[in-house]
Write an enzyme that holds these catalytic residues in place. Structure first.
Site, short mmCIF file in Angstrom:
data_model
loop_
_atom_site.label_atom_id
_atom_site.label_comp_id
_atom_site.label_asym_id
_atom_site.label_seq_id
_atom_site.Cartn_x
_atom_site.Cartn_y
_atom_site.Cartn_z
N LEU A 21 -25.55 -25.45 4.54
CA LEU A 21 -25.47 -26.63 5.40
C LEU A 21 -26.66 -26.74 6.35
O LEU A 21 -27.00 -27.84 6.79
CB LEU A 21 -24.16 -26.62 6.20
CG LEU A 21 -22.91 -26.90 5.40
CD1 LEU A 21 -21.66 -26.74 6.27
CD2 LEU A 21 -22.95 -28.30 4.78
N ILE A 30 -20.58 -20.42 -3.92
CA ILE A 30 -19.64 -20.00 -4.96
C ILE A 30 -18.24 -20.41 -4.52
O ILE A 30 -17.84 -20.16 -3.37
CB ILE A 30 -19.71 -18.47 -5.20
CG1 ILE A 30 -21.12 -18.07 -5.63
CG2 ILE A 30 -18.67 -18.05 -6.23
CD1 ILE A 30 -21.33 -16.57 -5.76
N HIS A 75 -13.51 -25.60 1.61
CA HIS A 75 -14.83 -25.44 2.25
C HIS A 75 -15.95 -25.56 1.21
O HIS A 75 -17.02 -26.10 1.50
CB HIS A 75 -14.90 -24.09 2.96
CG HIS A 75 -16.17 -23.86 3.71
ND1 HIS A 75 -16.52 -24.60 4.82
CD2 HIS A 75 -17.18 -22.98 3.51
CE1 HIS A 75 -17.69 -24.18 5.26
NE2 HIS A 75 -18.11 -23.20 4.49
N ARG A 111 -28.12 -18.44 -13.48
CA ARG A 111 -28.92 -19.58 -13.05
C ARG A 111 -30.09 -19.17 -12.16
O ARG A 111 -31.14 -19.80 -12.18
CB ARG A 111 -28.02 -20.60 -12.35
CG ARG A 111 -27.17 -21.38 -13.34
CD ARG A 111 -25.94 -22.04 -12.68
NE ARG A 111 -25.20 -22.81 -13.67
CZ ARG A 111 -24.41 -22.29 -14.61
NH1 ARG A 111 -24.26 -20.97 -14.69
NH2 ARG A 111 -23.77 -23.06 -15.47
#
Length: 179
Positions: free
Chosen positions: A59, A84, A90, A128
């Protein structure tokens, strides 16, 4: 989907080395380190320069980019982090709000590559982030580099705008305003 190939644009060329800020949240340190490694390698392969700053979480990444844009002279930005899924909502808040904020900054003209992973499991993140596998850090840096090349192609102006600029533009050839 196994066996699917993706087209990757050729690396852009630059007459002047681009300067990028990598903003990373090292919340998941091993994943962040791999993302960062991939991003740095891509920027350096394009002849670019980079600086790296860390922020607490995903954030805070868009806020740090907004501050840097107002107070420094970077050509582009690479946002790196990992979210994750957990047991609460949240996850959706962090994923949606960080992505939306980066998109809004991009729509204001900032050249941003978004490499914030949003995954279900640690294993998905590892694949990834791995520079030898999906290399999403390198992909985010490549996206920022392509946007920088595009902005340079179209002559991104760093000139001031507003009343004083308008008077100067309406003035005589020596820069003095007309009466």
């Amino acid at each position: 989907m196994a066996g699917t190939s993706h087209y990757i644009l050729p690396r852009p060329d630059f007459d002047e080395a681009p300067k990028l800020l990598i903003v990373i949240s090292p919340y998941y340190k091993d994943i962040a380190d791999n993302l960062l490694s991939g991003a740095r390698a891509e920027i350096e392969a394009a002849g670019g320069q980079h600086e790296t700053i860390e922020v607490p979480g995903a954030l805070e990444i868009p806020t740090a980019i907004g501050i840097a844009e107002r107070m420094s002279n970077f050509d582009g930005y690479v946002a790196l982090g990992c979210v994750i899924r957990g047991e609460t909502t949240h996850y959706e808040t962090v994923c949606n709000d960080s992505s939306r904020a980066l998109q809004l900054l991009g729509l204001q003209g900032l050249c941003i590559g978004n490499g914030i992973l949003t995954v279900e499991t640690q294993k998905q993140a590892e694949v990834r982030a791995d520079p030898a596998d999906q290399n999403k850090g390198g992909g985010a840096a490549a996206a920022a580099l392509h946007l920088i090349a595009l902005s340079r192609k179209w002559g991104r102006s760093k000139q001031g705008v507003g009343f004083a600029h308008d008077i100067l533009m309406a003035g005589n050839t020596d820069g003095t305003p007309t009466a």
